[in-house]
Scaffold this active site. Structure first.
Site: not given
Ligand code: ADP
Length: 498
Positions: A244-245, A266, A191, A249, A401, A300
């Site tokens: 991701g964030s 991560e 995804k 996470g 961050e 990151c």
């Molecule tokens: P950033 O703040 O760097 O965009 P995110 O953590 O929001 O980081 O996004 C990283 C990935 O996680 C993206 O592919 C985003 O679509 C996905 N994402 C965001 N929210 C959710 C969620 N609730 N469940 C699963 N995946 C998510």
């Protein structure tokens, strides 16, 4: 950006004006809902492509395909054949490297001067995992039971993997998930981030060409709250590999509790980068600057808390600020540009918001500090490399961050003090130490609570060397043998003989 944003001129073979469909079971499909979203070039605001918007129903379809492939044909493919497929995939990525790296530049803004350098890493990752495909093995273990009881372990693929990636390095992030999954015999639903779905889709095309069987790699673009969340909670998914964030996470971990799937995370960081007065400043100045400014700070493990020994603090921060002014900011498709735009309006608001917070908190911007809007820059999301001096540990710009090109420079006096302060964060991903004193280097390498310590360099990465977080930067490791273990189950087998 609105739906009326201008269309980008067709200048990339992948951007042919057609809808970009999702890859499920070896076929290119529209979303079950028929919905689409747009991918925008953050340097110009232009629409690059309409993309099929995956949702829970598409994730269901992809998980079913991945399960069928996992239990069916893919389970019969021997390690040697998986290796051959991964090597072919690596060759295709190498042959298409210009196309792939340019697509990253167009879709998420990182300049060509950076993305082109990712060719080596992308191909290297695939070749490393190809090698590992034939190196996986269980063990025979001596036990102490009476009689003849033979015990050994089998390493088995964990199953169907949901891989959720961010937008800051689409090419390499995708391969960092696909590589270990295919090497171990898992199947994947990738995804991509909604901000940058194009390179992962092109990779899907190349994977099919390389002979990855239908259903083994599925690519479903869509939003996090819909497609991502559906993947994270899906009962048919055995593991989620997430980058991701830390906020997301936490949601992933909660969602994973439905079927207690395996999770590797991560996440973010607020990494300390520590410069001693005895360091080689000729390399420490650009090193500390690029530890943050590379990819416009959207990494990151960026070394955003720059601790500088007090006796060189003024000189060093001034030199980093001077260096930052030499970095050309602009549309990254120009090969001379070093700093591209931020990825989105949302990121721009976040980063400029922190720039204001820094000033309000009393930090002193030595360079940068405001959005850039001269000429065509007004159409994109540009901010200059920014160095804040007079930063205190308790300021928000020293704790949170930012994910932008912002250095928070903090003075320190001695090694014990700086070690305590460096560790005073909820994160623990990267860290840097600049010194000529081997004692200081070893002391900090042991003392810093982070997954990577870089001494007299920053951000060195290799497919064979593990990378990952301590504390709220996540758990699990990517790269290295530890990474493969994340995709394997261990089964103990007992055989009584005689
Ligand atoms: P950033 O703040 O760097 O965009 P995110 O953590 O929001 O980081 O996004 C990283 C990935 O996680 C993206 O592919 C985003 O679509 C996905 N994402 C965001 N929210 C959710 C969620 N609730 N469940 C699963 N995946 C998510």
């Amino acid at each position: 950006m609105t739906a009326h944003a201008p269309r980008a001129p067709a200048r990339h073979p992948f951007l042919d004006g057609k809808l970009k469909r999702m890859l499920i079971d070896g076929k290119w499909l529209e979303a079950a809902s028929g919905k689409t979203f747009q991918s925008i070039n953050p340097a110009t605001g232009e629409v690059l492509a309409d993309v099929a918007e995956g949702d829970a129903e598409d994730i269901d379809r992809a998980v079913e395909a991945a399960r069928r492939a996992f239990e069916g044909p893919w389970s019969k493919v021997k390690p040697f054949e998986r290796q051959a497929i991964l090597l072919k995939f690596a060759d295709l990525v190498d042959q298409h490297a210009d196309e792939l790296t340019e697509l990253d530049t167009l879709d998420m803004g990182a300049p060509l001067s950076r993305t082109r350098n990712m060719r080596r890493r992308a191909v290297g990752l695939l070749r490393y995992y190809a090698g590992m495909a034939t190196a996986l093995h269980g063990e025979t273990i001596e036990n102490s039971l009476p009689g003849d009881v033979f015990s050994y372990t089998l390493k088995e693929p964990v199953g169907v993997v949901g891989a959720i990636i961010p937008w800051n390095a689409p090419l390499t992030s995708s391969l960092w998930k696909i590589g270990p999954a295919l090497a171990t015999g898992c199947t994947v639903i990738l995804k991509p981030a909604e901000e940058a779905p194009l390179t992962p889709l092109l990779l899907g095309q190349l994977a099919l060409e390389a002979g990855v069987p239908p259903g083994v790699l599925n690519v479903v673009p869509g939003y996090g709250e819909t497609a991502g969340a559906a993947l994270a909670k899906h009962m048919g998914v055995d593991k989620v590999a997430f980058t991701g964030s830390h906020f997301t996470g936490q949601k992933i971990v909660q969602a994973s509790s439905f079927n207690l799937k395996r999770v590797s995370l991560e996440l973010g960081g607020k990494s300390p980068d520590i410069v001693f007065a005895d360091a080689d400043l000729e390399s420490a100045v650009p090193g500390a600057a690029m530890a943050v400014f590379a990819n416009s700070g959207q990494i990151c493990s960026a070394g955003t808390r720059l601790f500088v020994e007090r006796k060189i603090y003024d000189e060093f921060t001034a030199r980093v600020a001077e260096f930052s002014k030499t970095l050309r900011v602009g549309n990254g498709i120009d090969p001379d540009v070093m700093i591209g735009p931020l990825v989105s309006q949302e990121q721009l608001d976040r980063v400029t918001g922190y720039m204001s917070i820094g000033r309000q908190e009393g930090a002193n911007p030595l360079s940068g500090g405001e959005r850039m809007t001269d000429g065509d820059m007004a159409k994109g999301y540009f901010v200059p490399p920014t160095v804040f001096a007079n930063v205190r540990d308790d300021m928000r710009i020293a704790q949170e961050e930012i994910f932008g090109p912002v250095i928070s420079a903090i003075p320190f006096t001695d090694i014990d003090e700086v070690l305590g302060r460096a560790n005073n964060t909820m994160f623990g991903l990267g860290s840097g130490v600049w010194t000529r004193d081997v004692n200081k280097a070893h002391r900090l390498a042991r003392g810093i609570r982070a997954g990577s310590v870089w001494v007299n360099c920053y951000q060195a990465m290799d497919p064979a060397v593990p990378f990952g977080g301590y504390k709220m930067s996540g758990y699990g490791r990517e790269s290295g043998i530890q990474h493969l273990e994340e995709y394997l189950n261990v089964k103990a087998v007992w055989i009584k003989t005689g």
